[in-house]
Design a protein around this motif. Structure first.
Motif, short mmCIF file in Angstrom:
data_model
loop_
_atom_site.label_atom_id
_atom_site.label_comp_id
_atom_site.label_asym_id
_atom_site.label_seq_id
_atom_site.Cartn_x
_atom_site.Cartn_y
_atom_site.Cartn_z
N ALA A 36 0.84 -1.21 0.00
CA ALA A 36 0.00 0.00 0.00
C ALA A 36 0.88 1.26 0.00
CB ALA A 36 -0.93 -0.02 1.22
N GLN A 37 1.96 1.23 0.79
CA GLN A 37 2.87 2.39 0.81
C GLN A 37 3.48 2.62 -0.56
OE1 GLN A 37 5.10 0.81 4.13
NE2 GLN A 37 4.67 2.63 5.38
N ALA A 38 3.85 1.53 -1.22
CA ALA A 38 4.43 1.66 -2.56
C ALA A 38 3.42 2.28 -3.52
CB ALA A 38 4.88 0.29 -3.07
N ALA A 39 2.17 1.89 -3.37
CA ALA A 39 1.13 2.41 -4.27
C ALA A 39 0.86 3.89 -4.02
CB ALA A 39 -0.16 1.61 -4.08
N THR A 40 1.10 4.36 -2.78
CA THR A 40 0.88 5.80 -2.51
C THR A 40 2.15 6.61 -2.74
OG1 THR A 40 1.32 5.35 -0.19
CG2 THR A 40 -1.00 5.48 -0.83
N GLY A 41 3.20 5.97 -3.21
CA GLY A 41 4.43 6.69 -3.54
C GLY A 41 5.43 6.79 -2.41
N ASP A 42 5.12 6.18 -1.26
CA ASP A 42 6.06 6.22 -0.12
C ASP A 42 7.01 5.01 -0.26
OD1 ASP A 42 7.39 6.30 2.27
OD2 ASP A 42 5.65 5.83 3.52
N VAL A 43 7.98 5.15 -1.19
CA VAL A 43 8.85 4.00 -1.49
C VAL A 43 9.76 3.68 -0.31
CG1 VAL A 43 10.59 3.10 -3.08
CG2 VAL A 43 8.74 4.49 -3.94
N ALA A 44 10.27 4.72 0.37
CA ALA A 44 11.16 4.46 1.52
C ALA A 44 10.41 3.69 2.59
CB ALA A 44 11.69 5.78 2.06
N GLY A 45 9.17 4.14 2.89
CA GLY A 45 8.36 3.45 3.89
C GLY A 45 8.06 2.02 3.44
N ALA A 46 7.78 1.86 2.14
CA ALA A 46 7.46 0.54 1.61
C ALA A 46 8.64 -0.41 1.77
CB ALA A 46 7.08 0.65 0.14
N ILE A 47 9.85 0.10 1.48
CA ILE A 47 11.04 -0.76 1.59
C ILE A 47 11.22 -1.21 3.04
CG2 ILE A 47 13.59 -0.71 1.49
CD1 ILE A 47 13.34 0.71 -1.20
N LYS A 48 10.98 -0.29 3.98
CA LYS A 48 11.11 -0.62 5.41
C LYS A 48 10.11 -1.72 5.80
CE LYS A 48 12.71 3.28 8.13
NZ LYS A 48 12.23 4.42 8.89
N SER A 49 8.85 -1.51 5.38
CA SER A 49 7.80 -2.47 5.75
C SER A 49 8.06 -3.84 5.11
CB SER A 49 6.43 -1.96 5.31
OG SER A 49 6.17 -0.73 5.92
N LEU A 50 8.48 -3.82 3.82
CA LEU A 50 8.73 -5.10 3.14
C LEU A 50 9.93 -5.81 3.74
CD1 LEU A 50 8.00 -3.88 -0.48
CD2 LEU A 50 6.67 -5.57 0.79
N ALA A 51 10.93 -5.03 4.15
CA ALA A 51 12.10 -5.65 4.79
C ALA A 51 11.68 -6.30 6.10
CB ALA A 51 13.18 -4.59 5.04
N ARG A 52 10.74 -5.64 6.81
CA ARG A 52 10.26 -6.23 8.07
C ARG A 52 9.49 -7.52 7.80
NH1 ARG A 52 8.25 -2.62 13.09
NH2 ARG A 52 7.85 -4.31 14.54
N ALA A 53 8.67 -7.50 6.72
CA ALA A 53 7.92 -8.72 6.35
C ALA A 53 8.89 -9.85 6.02
CB ALA A 53 7.02 -8.44 5.15
N ALA A 54 9.94 -9.51 5.25
CA ALA A 54 10.92 -10.54 4.86
C ALA A 54 11.70 -11.04 6.07
CB ALA A 54 11.87 -9.97 3.82
#
Lengths: 417, 422
Positions: free
Chosen positions: A254-272
């Protein structure tokens, strides 16, 4: 005189030698015994540390139905223990112990339910369904049994049967949240999306401490082109259960879709980090890192994604791009070729599956799909297609020929990452 | 004349002695010495090996006993149709570090026989030992109601009330425990602590000091001792007691939790030791609300506001009704510059305080009419509104026992059961 001295020396040396040999043999024996003791200790230590789920699972299998109804959280515990017993340790011994428990708890649905969960965790869906049906006979008002049947059908890709079983479960227990979530997953199509959203929201109201409903709503909102709502749902999912990798994945996308790529990378790294074997998180992390020009991170994450899902053409194609940017043209070309083949296979598979859905009576599509799987070294995928087709036209020589080919072919090893 | 007897030859000084070795050739003498040395070495080796074999035997023996016990317990669980077998399995699993599986067994035992006081008590006690007060309270209430004369059940119920900030209810339970067993040090300590926690009770100080100096052995008793020293504003003694507790029971979540709380209050503690103690407590008891709360306060003190917010959010998931936790989260949010969220959380703290008073009034009314249907329903709804769904389900118990066919009660019970799932 010299001869006597020689004899005496010989005797003494022989006695001393014999004593030394006996002692050496004794020490050897002691050493062996010591090694055995060390082995015993290691074995017992490992057994002591090991978490054997079987006694706890057997105990739940012999629980009377009334007791299960008083503590619904025990269903989840039984599911987790069954999965652990199916994946670790001696599955045959576990099955035998559960069968003994079933003998003792006749008249109760618990053994059938636990056996069904155990078989489903082992991927033996047919046996699982038999057990759940047996359980339903023993306890026709227990909504858990049709729910578990529905989940099994869902795992088998039989959506219509799954929906019927979820509805049957809800008719018995309208607050059974898992059945609502199951329906929401089934209705996650463009045509039925509003229905899926309503069902997922119902799940969220019934299970305020769970993250699954919010994570699914985030996905549904994204598919509906509502990234802001998806973001709110993703945040709600991570707040409900911060240790849930799927919640962080939903938030990241969702963060990636709203353009918050830095936040998205953080969240995805946490998921991984929470679940290193969850390939989609690794892939999205790699894709976004590649977009940001973080080549090392992208290669690491995409490599992990391809290692986890070597059959994904999309993953391999993106990895090829990352390799090309890194300057490794040779590996990039190899990956790109593998990706192109996998993508073509995937496209053809989807086309034929759609044809079968639209024309279930047309056997030629089954033949084509089975042949496609066999050509790509996937007999385990061809077999169920052929079995379904043979149930329709048992005498077809072409199907028989393909069946013979499928049973002779070994599944292809996964391509190297 | 007798012939002269033959005289033995006198050996020349430095010549070979008449001993048997003298009869050996020099080469044999070397060989004999070497073989004798080898024999002696082998004897030493066998002694060494024996001592090591005996050493391993001593190590193996407890493991073999444990293995036999494990097999016996597994066989009992396989055969058991009773709650007792499951309680035994649960206790065994808990003793061997499988807390989650142990809780499942004890829950199964309690569900199988809700009237079995031992099953209820064992479940409540284990949840309390793991710091999960919310889960501990309903079965401990059931155990105390089933066996009012059991001092251990009353003591543990008192400890649970103390942990959820209900000092008056806690004191009543500690007094009941002492009535049945005056030697219970933990109950004396708990009573003193609950008296101290009640407002306007300055006279409780000397009694608490006296109680805190008593010798206690159990992990929960030691944790109480730490809290007593903290209440008396003596963090040095609290830390000393906490360290003793963690050293004596390194596998006890309660001991590490108490040490962590003491370290948070101590100006002399290092951040590393404090965090490590609390993380250890959470490893052993992942649902320990007190450990999360202490961790939140530690991060606040260390000005790590984002981590403080996370810790307070975690504790509010476990204990969503505590006003002081909402207030603490509000403080952490404000410190982190998240003003709007802090204001909302401040509002939540006020609402939680109001709800707490309403719950207290309803509980007081229920004390006189324990099976009153409407009061039970009201209490359950109040709990549910605070997010305490498992307590809401438990609150319907007495009314449902009175009228098991009541459809509205059954519907609400099923709903709260489902909402309580995590």
């Amino acid at each position: 005189m010299v001869e006597a001295v020689g004899r005496r020396s010989g005797r003494l040396l022989a006695v001393l030698g014999l004593v030394a040999v006996v002692l050496a043999a004794y020490d050897f024996f002691l050493h062996r015994r010591l090694a055995g003791r060390e082995g015993d200790w290691q074995r017992l230590q490992a057994q002591s540390r090991a978490v054997d789920p079987l006694p706890a699972l057997v105990s739940l299998a012999t629980l009377p139905d009334a007791a299960r109804a008083r503590a619904p959280e025990l269903y989840e515990a039984a599911g987790a223990l069954a999965a652990q017993a199916a994946q670790e340790g001696d599955a045959a011994a576990a099955e035998a112990a559960l069968r003994r428990a079933a003998e003792r708890a006749r008249g109760s649905a618990s053994p059938a339910l636990v056996m069904g969960l155990f078989f489903r965790a082992r991927g033996r869906y047919d046996l699982a369904l038999t057990e759940f049906a047996r359980g339903r006979e023993a306890a026709p008002l227990d909504a858990q049994l049709p729910l578990q049947e529905g989940l099994t059908y869902f795992s088998m890709g039989k959506r219509r049967e799954a929906e019927a079983r979820f509805q049957a479960a809800l008719a018995l227990d309208p607050v059974l949240s898992d059945a609502w979530l199951g329906l929401a997953y089934l209705h996650n199509t463009p045509a039925a999306r509003p229905q899926a959203i309503a069902e997922a929201q119902r799940f969220c109201r019934l299970r305020p401490r769970a993250s699954e409903g919010h994570a699914l709503l985030a996905r549904l909102d994204l598919d509906a082109g509502q990234p802001a709502q998806a973001l709110a749902e993703g945040r709600a999912a991570t707040q409900a259960r911060p240790a849930d990798y799927a919640a962080w994945f939903a938030l990241g996308t969702a963060q990636a879709a709203t353009g918050d790529v830095a936040g998205a990378i953080k969240s995805l790294a946490r998921a991984a980090a929470l679940n290193p074997s969850f390939a989609p998180a690794q892939f999205e992390l790699g894709r976004l890192s590649l977009q940001q020009g973080r080549r090392e991170e992208a290669l690491r994450a995409l490599g992990a994604a391809v290692a986890l899902a070597p059959d994904s053409g999309e993953y391999r194609w993106t990895l090829a791009q990352a390799l090309r940017q890194q300057g490794d043209r040779e590996t990039a070309d190899r990956e790109a070729r593998a990706a192109a083949a996998l993508l073509a296979y995937d496209r053809e598979q989807k086309r034929l599956t759609k044809r079968i859905q639209d024309h279930p009576g047309e056997v030629s599509y089954y033949e084509e799909l089975a042949a496609l799987h066999l050509d790509h070294g996937r007999p385990e995928r061809a077999l169920p297609v052929l079995q379904t087709a043979l149930a329709r036209t048992p005498g077809s020589p072409r199907l028989q020929e393909l069946l013979q080919r499928a049973s002779k072919t070994q599944p292809a090893p996964p391509p190297p990452p | 004349m007798t012939p002269p007897s033959p005289q033995p030859e006198r050996s020349e000084p430095g010549s070979a002695s008449p001993a048997p070795a003298a009869a050996l050739s020099p080469l044999a003498r070397v060989g004999a010495v070497l073989l004798a040395a080898a024999g002696a070495g082998l004897l030493v080796l066998s002694t060494l090996l024996w001592s090591r074999i005996i050493g391993w035997g001593e190590k193996i023996e407890p493991l073999q006993r444990e293995q036999q016990e494990r097999q016996a317990v597994a066989a009992a669980a396989e055969d058991s149709s009773s709650a007792a077998g499951r309680v035994r399995l649960g206790i065994f699993l808990a003793q061997h570090g499988q807390g989650e599986a142990a809780l499942v067994q004890l829950e199964a035992a309690h569900a199988l026989a809700p009237e079995d006081a031992n099953a209820a008590y064992s479940l409540g006690k284990l949840a309390l030992m793991q710091g999960d007060t919310r889960q501990a309270l309903p079965p401990l209430q059931a155990a105390a109601a089933l066996t009012p004369g059991n001092p251990q059940a009353r003591l543990h119920l008192g400890l649970a009330y103390l942990a959820v900030d209900q000092p008056e209810a806690a004191r009543q339970e500690f007094e009941a425990a002492l009535q049945h067993d005056a030697s219970l040090v933990e109950a004396r300590l708990g009573r003193a602590l609950s008296l101290w926690s009640e407002p306007m009770n300055a006279l409780a100080g000397p009694a608490l000091q006296e109680a805190a100096r008593q010798e206690v052995q159990s992990p929960l008793g030691r944790a109480l001792q730490v809290r007593a020293w903290l209440a008396l504003a003596d963090p040095a003694r609290a830390v000393a007691a906490g360290r003793a507790a963690a050293a004596a029971q390194p596998d006890s979540a309660a001991a590490w939790e108490a040490l962590g709380e003491a370290l948070v209050a101590s100006p002399a503690a290092t951040p590393g030791e404090t965090e490590a103690a609390l993380q250890r407590a959470l490893e052993l008891g992942p649902r320990s609300a007190a450990a999360y709360e202490a961790l939140g306060r530690h991060f606040l003190r260390e000005r790590q506001f984002a981590r403080a917010v996370e810790a307070f959010q975690a504790v509010l998931r476990l204990d969503p009704a505590a006003p002081r936790l909402h207030a603490a989260l509000a403080q952490a949010l404000a410190s982190a510059g998240r003003e709007a969220e802090a204001r909302a959380e401040g509002e939540a703290a006020r609402r939680a305080e109001t709800a707490r008073q309403q719950v207290a009034e309803t509980l007081a009314a229920l004390a006189g009419r324990p099976a009153d249907r409407d009061l039970s329903l009201r209490l359950a709804r109040l709990y549910a509104a605070q997010g305490l769904y498992d307590w809401a389900a438990a609150a319907l118990g007495p009314a449902l026992r009175q009228s098991p066919a009541d459809a509205a009660l059954q519907r609400d019970l099923r709903l709260y059961q489902e909402m309580a799932r995590e």
